[in-house]
Design a protein around this motif. Sequence first.
Motif, PDB file in Angstrom:
ATOM      1  N   LEU A 110       0.845  -1.184   0.140  1.00 50.83           N
ATOM      2  CA  LEU A 110      -0.040  -0.039   0.038  1.00 50.83           C
ATOM      3  C   LEU A 110       0.828   1.346   0.091  1.00 50.83           C
ATOM      4  CD1 LEU A 110      -0.485   1.917   2.867  1.00 50.83           C
ATOM      5  CD2 LEU A 110      -1.052  -0.648   3.693  1.00 50.83           C
ATOM      6  N   LEU A 111       0.343   2.478  -0.437  1.00 54.89           N
ATOM      7  CA  LEU A 111       0.852   3.660  -0.334  1.00 54.89           C
ATOM      8  C   LEU A 111       0.093   4.588   0.533  1.00 54.89           C
ATOM      9  CD1 LEU A 111       1.591   4.363  -4.201  1.00 54.89           C
ATOM     10  CD2 LEU A 111       3.135   3.018  -2.468  1.00 54.89           C
ATOM     11  N   SER A 112       0.704   5.119   1.422  1.00 56.34           N
ATOM     12  CA  SER A 112       0.171   6.123   2.400  1.00 56.34           C
ATOM     13  C   SER A 112       0.949   7.507   2.143  1.00 56.34           C
ATOM     14  CB  SER A 112       0.506   5.825   4.079  1.00 56.34           C
ATOM     15  OG  SER A 112      -0.190   6.521   4.681  1.00 56.34           O
ATOM     16  N   ARG A 210      -0.923  -5.177 -15.802  1.00 54.28           N
ATOM     17  CA  ARG A 210      -0.669  -3.909 -15.783  1.00 54.28           C
ATOM     18  C   ARG A 210      -1.176  -3.107 -14.692  1.00 54.28           C
ATOM     19  NH1 ARG A 210      -1.241  -4.306 -21.415  1.00 54.28           N
ATOM     20  NH2 ARG A 210      -3.174  -3.039 -21.473  1.00 54.28           N
ATOM     21  N   LEU A 211      -2.401  -3.422 -14.198  1.00 50.85           N
ATOM     22  CA  LEU A 211      -2.958  -3.092 -12.958  1.00 50.85           C
ATOM     23  C   LEU A 211      -2.226  -3.541 -11.833  1.00 50.85           C
ATOM     24  CD1 LEU A 211      -5.532  -1.252 -12.191  1.00 50.85           C
ATOM     25  CD2 LEU A 211      -6.771  -3.312 -12.070  1.00 50.85           C
ATOM     26  N   GLY A 215      -1.324  -0.672  -9.272  1.00 47.51           N
ATOM     27  CA  GLY A 215      -1.992  -0.531  -7.883  1.00 47.51           C
ATOM     28  C   GLY A 215      -3.340  -0.201  -8.207  1.00 47.51           C
ATOM     29  N   VAL A 216      -4.265  -0.218  -7.007  1.00 46.34           N
ATOM     30  CA  VAL A 216      -5.677   0.197  -7.242  1.00 46.34           C
ATOM     31  C   VAL A 216      -5.998   1.333  -6.092  1.00 46.34           C
ATOM     32  CG1 VAL A 216      -8.124  -0.724  -6.970  1.00 46.34           C
ATOM     33  CG2 VAL A 216      -6.372  -2.353  -7.850  1.00 46.34           C
ATOM     34  N   GLU A 225      -6.528   5.030   3.133  1.00 47.14           N
ATOM     35  CA  GLU A 225      -5.039   5.277   2.615  1.00 47.14           C
ATOM     36  C   GLU A 225      -5.371   5.687   1.054  1.00 47.14           C
ATOM     37  OE1 GLU A 225      -2.727   6.406   4.516  1.00 47.14           O
ATOM     38  OE2 GLU A 225      -3.556   5.540   6.221  1.00 47.14           O
ATOM     39  N   SER A 226      -4.348   5.622   0.452  1.00 46.84           N
ATOM     40  CA  SER A 226      -4.200   6.200  -0.975  1.00 46.84           C
ATOM     41  C   SER A 226      -4.445   4.946  -1.989  1.00 46.84           C
ATOM     42  CB  SER A 226      -2.787   6.955  -1.239  1.00 46.84           C
ATOM     43  OG  SER A 226      -2.864   8.100  -0.312  1.00 46.84           O
ATOM     44  N   ARG A 227      -3.396   4.129  -2.098  1.00 45.67           N
ATOM     45  CA  ARG A 227      -3.472   3.170  -2.978  1.00 45.67           C
ATOM     46  C   ARG A 227      -2.956   1.810  -2.418  1.00 45.67           C
ATOM     47  NH1 ARG A 227      -4.444   4.532  -7.677  1.00 45.67           N
ATOM     48  NH2 ARG A 227      -4.005   3.239  -9.816  1.00 45.67           N
ATOM     49  N   TRP A 228      -3.528   0.739  -3.007  1.00 46.21           N
ATOM     50  CA  TRP A 228      -3.358  -0.553  -2.544  1.00 46.21           C
ATOM     51  C   TRP A 228      -2.678  -1.410  -3.877  1.00 46.21           C
ATOM     52  CZ3 TRP A 228      -3.733  -2.625   2.786  1.00 46.21           C
ATOM     53  CH2 TRP A 228      -4.114  -1.800   3.448  1.00 46.21           C
ATOM     54  N   TYR A 229      -1.851  -2.623  -3.595  1.00 45.46           N
ATOM     55  CA  TYR A 229      -1.540  -3.411  -4.535  1.00 45.46           C
ATOM     56  C   TYR A 229      -1.876  -4.874  -3.994  1.00 45.46           C
ATOM     57  CZ  TYR A 229       1.547   0.301  -6.108  1.00 45.46           C
ATOM     58  OH  TYR A 229       1.853   1.520  -6.389  1.00 45.46           O
ATOM     59  N   PRO A 230      -3.259  -5.057  -4.364  1.00 49.70           N
ATOM     60  CA  PRO A 230      -3.702  -6.307  -3.909  1.00 49.70           C
ATOM     61  C   PRO A 230      -2.947  -7.675  -4.451  1.00 49.70           C
ATOM     62  CG  PRO A 230      -5.604  -5.062  -4.867  1.00 49.70           C
ATOM     63  CD  PRO A 230      -4.149  -4.453  -5.101  1.00 49.70           C
ATOM     64  N   GLU A 231      -3.330  -8.940  -3.993  1.00 51.99           N
ATOM     65  CA  GLU A 231      -2.834 -10.204  -4.559  1.00 51.99           C
ATOM     66  C   GLU A 231      -3.860 -10.544  -5.506  1.00 51.99           C
ATOM     67  OE1 GLU A 231      -2.093 -12.929  -1.316  1.00 51.99           O
ATOM     68  OE2 GLU A 231      -1.474 -11.494  -0.172  1.00 51.99           O
TER      69      GLU A 231
END
Length: 308
Positions: A110-112, A210-211, A215-216, A225-231
């Motif tokens: 994730l990005l905070s 690419r997504l 990230g989402v 928070e701002s952005r997540w990188y799910p599995e």
Amino acid sequence: MRVCEGGRVSILPPAPGEPRRPSGPRDPGDAWVVAPTGERYWGVFGAAGLMAVDAERGVLLQHRVTWSHFGDTWALPGGARHEGESACDGALREAAEEAGVPDAAVRPRLLSVLDLGYWSYTTVVGDVIRPFEPTISDPESHELAWVSASEVIDRPLHPAFAESWVRLQSLLAVRPAIVVDAANVVGAVPDGWWRDRAAATDRLLDRIGRLADDGVDAALLSLPESRWYPEWTVVVEGEARAAATAPDDVRIARAAASGDDAIVAEAERLVSTGRTVIVVTSDRELAGRVEAAGATTRGAGWLLDQFD
């Protein structure tokens, strides 16, 4: 002096009593941003730091050298971003320069982002997928250490990190995972997929790859928070099982029989490991089954809109 999004940017001498940084080549981003109210923030293009999380050893912390801003405190490896550099790339680069974090050893989760308008700081929280020992590789650290999450607060922390730590710690248990009903998503676009289901699935996998890299947006996942990188897991069935190998960070689950049963089983497995699971399907019956298993659902259009 340059104007930078409402603040003033300049290379300033150290404040009284503040030791000087070691001399050497300076990147254009290595300068202080001065807020309208006088506070100083390091990094013309913003700054970023990496919070590497090892499931066994805890969080990687840096004991900052005396001459640094709030020297002798503990914080995350990080620093000023370069011009045009993404926050994620900047955090990983700084962690490699300051703590010897190897390439591809950490997978972003994730990005905070703290965005003041004239300056921003991004914390990249990432999971260690290839264990490593940190090494002091530049003069900015007294020490590097893996610290249990429960013990981080016991150290003298950099004030900004101390302020964000409680929030970040609460997110360590949040691990989003997305399971994609490939047949349903592919069938939602009338692009001739019925002539070659495997090729259509390959196109879907490429777009999901690419997504996964980008990230989402947190709001789309109903997460903070701002952005997540799910599995990501993509379940394929029938002729689509001949699809090529998935991109990095995307797993293919090839259903031996019923695709719906495989999706339910995958959702149940991920929920049992504590993941926050979203299943992408517009099939109402399947949606009811996975929701009964503890997952939430999004329609095929939710995913297709992100590709656009």
